[in-house]
Design a protein around this motif. Sequence first.
Motif, PDB file in Angstrom:
ATOM      1  N   GLU A  22       0.834  -1.203   0.000  1.00 25.70           N
ATOM      2  CA  GLU A  22       0.000   0.000   0.000  1.00 25.70           C
ATOM      3  C   GLU A  22       0.874   1.261   0.000  1.00 25.70           C
ATOM      4  OE1 GLU A  22      -2.717  -0.176   3.198  1.00 25.70           O
ATOM      5  OE2 GLU A  22      -3.999  -1.702   2.272  1.00 25.70           O
ATOM      6  N   VAL A  23       1.843   1.255  -0.886  1.00 26.68           N
ATOM      7  CA  VAL A  23       2.727   2.421  -0.972  1.00 26.68           C
ATOM      8  C   VAL A  23       1.975   3.631  -1.506  1.00 26.68           C
ATOM      9  CG1 VAL A  23       4.855   3.298  -2.026  1.00 26.68           C
ATOM     10  CG2 VAL A  23       4.722   0.924  -1.281  1.00 26.68           C
ATOM     11  N   GLU A  24       1.106   3.429  -2.471  1.00 28.12           N
ATOM     12  CA  GLU A  24       0.387   4.553  -3.064  1.00 28.12           C
ATOM     13  C   GLU A  24      -0.530   5.217  -2.038  1.00 28.12           C
ATOM     14  OE1 GLU A  24      -1.657   3.134  -6.440  1.00 28.12           O
ATOM     15  OE2 GLU A  24       0.166   2.635  -7.572  1.00 28.12           O
ATOM     16  N   ARG A  25      -1.207   4.420  -1.202  1.00 28.47           N
ATOM     17  CA  ARG A  25      -2.088   5.018  -0.199  1.00 28.47           C
ATOM     18  C   ARG A  25      -1.282   5.796   0.842  1.00 28.47           C
ATOM     19  NH1 ARG A  25      -4.056   3.860   4.684  1.00 28.47           N
ATOM     20  NH2 ARG A  25      -2.821   1.963   4.839  1.00 28.47           N
ATOM     21  N   ILE A  26      -0.107   5.313   1.244  1.00 31.39           N
ATOM     22  CA  ILE A  26       0.733   6.020   2.250  1.00 31.39           C
ATOM     23  C   ILE A  26       1.256   7.321   1.662  1.00 31.39           C
ATOM     24  CG2 ILE A  26       2.842   5.856   3.603  1.00 31.39           C
ATOM     25  CD1 ILE A  26       2.345   2.814   3.739  1.00 31.39           C
ATOM     26  N   ASN A  27       1.672   7.294   0.385  1.00 29.98           N
ATOM     27  CA  ASN A  27       2.183   8.525  -0.242  1.00 29.98           C
ATOM     28  C   ASN A  27       1.086   9.559  -0.402  1.00 29.98           C
ATOM     29  OD1 ASN A  27       4.687   7.292  -0.414  1.00 29.98           O
ATOM     30  ND2 ASN A  27       4.372   6.602  -2.537  1.00 29.98           N
ATOM     31  N   ALA A  69       0.913  13.395   1.294  1.00 32.28           N
ATOM     32  CA  ALA A  69       0.710  14.602   0.481  1.00 32.28           C
ATOM     33  C   ALA A  69      -0.444  15.419   1.025  1.00 32.28           C
ATOM     34  CB  ALA A  69       0.448  14.191  -0.960  1.00 32.28           C
ATOM     35  N   ARG A  70      -1.519  14.780   1.517  1.00 31.81           N
ATOM     36  CA  ARG A  70      -2.639  15.520   2.089  1.00 31.81           C
ATOM     37  C   ARG A  70      -2.236  16.245   3.378  1.00 31.81           C
ATOM     38  NH1 ARG A  70      -5.545  10.837   0.748  1.00 31.81           N
ATOM     39  NH2 ARG A  70      -5.512  10.174   2.955  1.00 31.81           N
ATOM     40  N   GLU A  71      -1.427  15.624   4.222  1.00 32.80           N
ATOM     41  CA  GLU A  71      -0.977  16.277   5.467  1.00 32.80           C
ATOM     42  C   GLU A  71      -0.101  17.470   5.179  1.00 32.80           C
ATOM     43  OE1 GLU A  71       0.851  13.228   7.690  1.00 32.80           O
ATOM     44  OE2 GLU A  71      -1.021  12.202   8.245  1.00 32.80           O
ATOM     45  N   LYS A  87      -2.390  20.352   4.107  1.00 35.97           N
ATOM     46  CA  LYS A  87      -3.115  20.981   5.212  1.00 35.97           C
ATOM     47  C   LYS A  87      -2.220  21.919   6.021  1.00 35.97           C
ATOM     48  CE  LYS A  87      -6.617  17.393   5.871  1.00 35.97           C
ATOM     49  NZ  LYS A  87      -7.187  16.379   6.789  1.00 35.97           N
ATOM     50  N   GLN A  88      -0.979  21.581   6.157  1.00 44.65           N
ATOM     51  CA  GLN A  88      -0.056  22.452   6.901  1.00 44.65           C
ATOM     52  C   GLN A  88       0.192  23.759   6.169  1.00 44.65           C
ATOM     53  OE1 GLN A  88       3.474  20.180   7.625  1.00 44.65           O
ATOM     54  NE2 GLN A  88       2.451  18.731   9.046  1.00 44.65           N
ATOM     55  N   LEU A  89       0.145  23.740   4.869  1.00 44.62           N
ATOM     56  CA  LEU A  89       0.365  24.971   4.099  1.00 44.62           C
ATOM     57  C   LEU A  89      -0.864  25.863   4.056  1.00 44.62           C
ATOM     58  CD1 LEU A  89       2.401  23.479   1.102  1.00 44.62           C
ATOM     59  CD2 LEU A  89       3.294  24.710   3.098  1.00 44.62           C
ATOM     60  N   VAL A  90      -2.081  25.319   4.271  1.00 41.93           N
ATOM     61  CA  VAL A  90      -3.304  26.109   4.219  1.00 41.93           C
ATOM     62  C   VAL A  90      -3.426  26.903   5.529  1.00 41.93           C
ATOM     63  CG1 VAL A  90      -5.808  25.976   4.096  1.00 41.93           C
ATOM     64  CG2 VAL A  90      -4.419  24.519   2.639  1.00 41.93           C
ATOM     65  N   LYS A  91      -3.776  28.240   5.402  1.00 39.53           N
ATOM     66  CA  LYS A  91      -3.885  29.101   6.581  1.00 39.53           C
ATOM     67  C   LYS A  91      -5.307  29.104   7.143  1.00 39.53           C
ATOM     68  CE  LYS A  91      -0.122  32.222   5.243  1.00 39.53           C
ATOM     69  NZ  LYS A  91       0.280  33.619   4.966  1.00 39.53           N
ATOM     70  N   GLY A  92      -6.323  29.252   6.324  1.00 41.34           N
ATOM     71  CA  GLY A  92      -7.694  29.330   6.793  1.00 41.34           C
ATOM     72  C   GLY A  92      -8.562  28.278   6.096  1.00 41.34           C
ATOM     73  N   GLY A  93      -9.907  28.466   6.324  1.00 41.09           N
ATOM     74  CA  GLY A  93     -10.830  27.531   5.690  1.00 41.09           C
ATOM     75  C   GLY A  93     -11.066  27.878   4.225  1.00 41.09           C
ATOM     76  N   PRO A  94     -11.909  27.154   3.565  1.00 37.17           N
ATOM     77  CA  PRO A  94     -12.199  27.422   2.155  1.00 37.17           C
ATOM     78  C   PRO A  94     -13.021  28.694   2.001  1.00 37.17           C
ATOM     79  CG  PRO A  94     -13.569  25.647   2.960  1.00 37.17           C
ATOM     80  CD  PRO A  94     -12.584  25.933   4.045  1.00 37.17           C
TER      81      PRO A  94
END
Length: 295
Positions: free
Chosen positions: A170-175, A179-181, A184-191
Amino acid sequence: MPAEGKSDMERIGLFSEMGYVTIGDKYASHYMRPFNEAASKNRQMLPGGTKTLSALQAGYFEPQFVRIFDGEAYSNPVQLRRRYRLAEAKKNLGKAFLPSNGDKLPCGLGSYYGTIGGSYAYFSPQLKAKERYIAPGKNFYTNPGKKGTGYGYANLTIGEQYPHEPDGYEVERINAKKAREEHKQLVKGGPFKLNLYPQEYFDMNPYFNDKPLPPVKKSLPKKPIAPPFKPSSPAKKSGGMKGGTFDPYPSHSADPYAIKKSKAVTTNKERQIFHPSPGPKSRPVTSIITLNVTR
């Protein structure tokens, strides 16, 4: 013109009457003449009566037996055949041909019993001596051709093969999770949401309403319903006891008990019962068969 009677012109409308086929024959009137005059003259045909079926000559038309061919010669077909065979046998110069031996029957598979020449060496089933078989030498051994075009496949080129890299589970699911985490760290506020988004005039939900609902109306208190009227006792059926009437017993009448008289039968003045007149009576009738027998 004849001396007596009418002329030919007056009788048949001709100047002179033509002559007839008969010459000097007297005229015979057909009145009261028999239908078949020849039947009453000379001797008539008298049959001899019926004959019973028998083997005698009396049962046939001829007085004696008549042959179809008169004076033909009698021939015996069996005797003629024997004479023909004897005449044909005299033509033979010698005795009848008899073969030296009868046909011979084979006694088994591959047997030459009864043949003219016997067995042949070419068809002998015995084994012949053969030289020892020496197998030829082996050919050159080569590796089979490898499948593939060479591009993207290992061990198909002249050089070394590609290095092996292990593939985790399950390498693709871990990668994708990593990428999603990071995102999220780069996003400052909500949509970003815009409140002026155009909406349809009628909402998809027909029960949707922006206005608040009115207060719930209180229901009026229910009036108690009066119980239905029930008589103290049900109506009584008349069964000879006068139940359910105003008077429990009818008034007693003092009239004596009297039997009603039936009406008398209607009669005439002389007090006699009327009887209708009887109809026609049957009588014995003679049957049709008896009448025919009497006639």
